[in-house]
Design an enzyme around this catalytic site. Sequence first.
Site, PDB file in Angstrom:
ATOM      1  N   THR A  74      38.790  35.499  32.510  1.00 13.32           N
ATOM      2  CA  THR A  74      39.254  34.579  33.540  1.00 13.32           C
ATOM      3  C   THR A  74      38.324  34.518  34.757  1.00 13.32           C
ATOM      4  OG1 THR A  74      40.642  36.349  34.431  1.00 13.32           O
ATOM      5  CG2 THR A  74      41.677  34.803  32.888  1.00 13.32           C
ATOM      6  N   GLN A  75      37.371  35.428  34.854  1.00 17.77           N
ATOM      7  CA  GLN A  75      36.447  35.404  35.981  1.00 17.77           C
ATOM      8  C   GLN A  75      35.085  35.901  35.518  1.00 17.77           C
ATOM      9  OE1 GLN A  75      36.349  38.488  39.170  1.00 17.77           O
ATOM     10  NE2 GLN A  75      37.058  36.854  40.532  1.00 17.77           N
ATOM     11  N   THR A  89      34.066  39.605  34.778  1.00 17.18           N
ATOM     12  CA  THR A  89      34.543  40.532  35.808  1.00 17.18           C
ATOM     13  C   THR A  89      36.063  40.640  35.864  1.00 17.18           C
ATOM     14  OG1 THR A  89      34.254  38.720  37.390  1.00 17.18           O
ATOM     15  CG2 THR A  89      32.514  40.382  37.309  1.00 17.18           C
ATOM     16  N   SER A  90      36.782  39.790  35.138  1.00  9.39           N
ATOM     17  CA  SER A  90      38.236  39.934  35.067  1.00  9.39           C
ATOM     18  C   SER A  90      38.736  39.195  33.835  1.00  9.39           C
ATOM     19  CB  SER A  90      38.914  39.374  36.324  1.00  9.39           C
ATOM     20  OG  SER A  90      40.315  39.671  36.306  1.00  9.39           O
ATOM     21  N   SER A  91      39.868  39.675  33.320  1.00 10.00           N
ATOM     22  CA  SER A  91      40.407  39.067  32.104  1.00 10.00           C
ATOM     23  C   SER A  91      41.889  39.405  31.976  1.00 10.00           C
ATOM     24  CB  SER A  91      39.659  39.591  30.869  1.00 10.00           C
ATOM     25  OG  SER A  91      39.932  40.977  30.674  1.00 10.00           O
TER      26      SER A  91
END
Length: 379
Positions: A74-75, A89-91
């Site tokens: 997501t990121q 960096t995000s999920s």
Amino acid sequence: MTNSDDWKAHAAALIDQLAEQGIATDPAWRQVVATVPRHVFVPTFYSDDDPPQLLTADDRRWLDLAYSDDTLVTQRKEHPDQPGFAWSTSSSTRPSLMLRMLHILNVHDGMNVLEIGTGTGYNAALLSERLGSARVTTVDIDPELTDAARVRLAQAGYTPTVAPHDGPQGYPPRAPYDRIIATVATEQVPRPWVEQTHPGGLILADIRPRGMTWAGALARLTVADDGTASGPLISCTWGFMSTRPDVARPGTPDMVPIDATTVHTRTSEIGSDALRTPGLSLLIWQRLPGINAFPGPDSTQITTPDGSWAKATKTAPAKIEHGGPADIWTQVEQAHKWWTDHGHPDVESFGLTVSPNEQRLWYQAPDAESWPAPDSPTT
């Protein structure tokens, strides 16, 4: 949210899939997964296309993927020292791993839980549905993530404490906790997590090296009255993204400058396949803290923070090239000898004890044999 109840059928299908796999064994957690709308927490995410595409609700694949047993990135951010390449960096981690960890966490009504690594907020929503929002605290180093998660949680009907905070520091304002669960990876269990957990409480941490992530494991630690925490390691080949050193920098391996002007060559009975052998790879990491591994089609190169490096072909007899201050492949060979002498133990033969002064990997029982410290480097 969508304007229909289509997501409920997708959520029910997901929990049926996880139950068939033997992961969703607790009826209470099955109900939680069927109740919490995952799609609310992943309004956009990246596809597996090359290059990745940012999917939204307008894409016909979006809802199916939102309720798949897949990790949804997501990121993505560029490393400030590596322009032109975006790191994840995000999920929203694959639900099977999230649910497996929630089962291991063994929560009960009335417990206070701290989650390290808010991400999308979906895991905090699962915990809030099970325990009540007032019992859940979740932190993330990235204010962009915590701000978005707070909004999405509210949209789904949950109001846990959500704070931008450096995860390895825990979150003192809401301590002490009965349970701490880390949905980011660290190379050691941070001392504040132990200090902020009630005696008798549990910490579930994902420990793994930044540069050889497949060598990690989950550590399920029980905190004792004396301020130590100890417990078994649980196999987990692929875990979470590593903690970020700061908001702007992805949790990527630290690149080590190496000197390849002088190259030594020899053979070894241990090839680079050892680096990916469960149990053995854990021990190699313990002998070579800060290890980076760079797999290639026929060989793998490893480096350590002091600038030592070695390159090994896959199978024995392996060709070894090495340079820098030490022949670090000797540590791989010594780890392999110990592992072979002890019957090829897997990850779950080991455990971890965290005390104020050290973190000790042990074999079979906390008061039994410790994994031996590395011998002096061989030059």
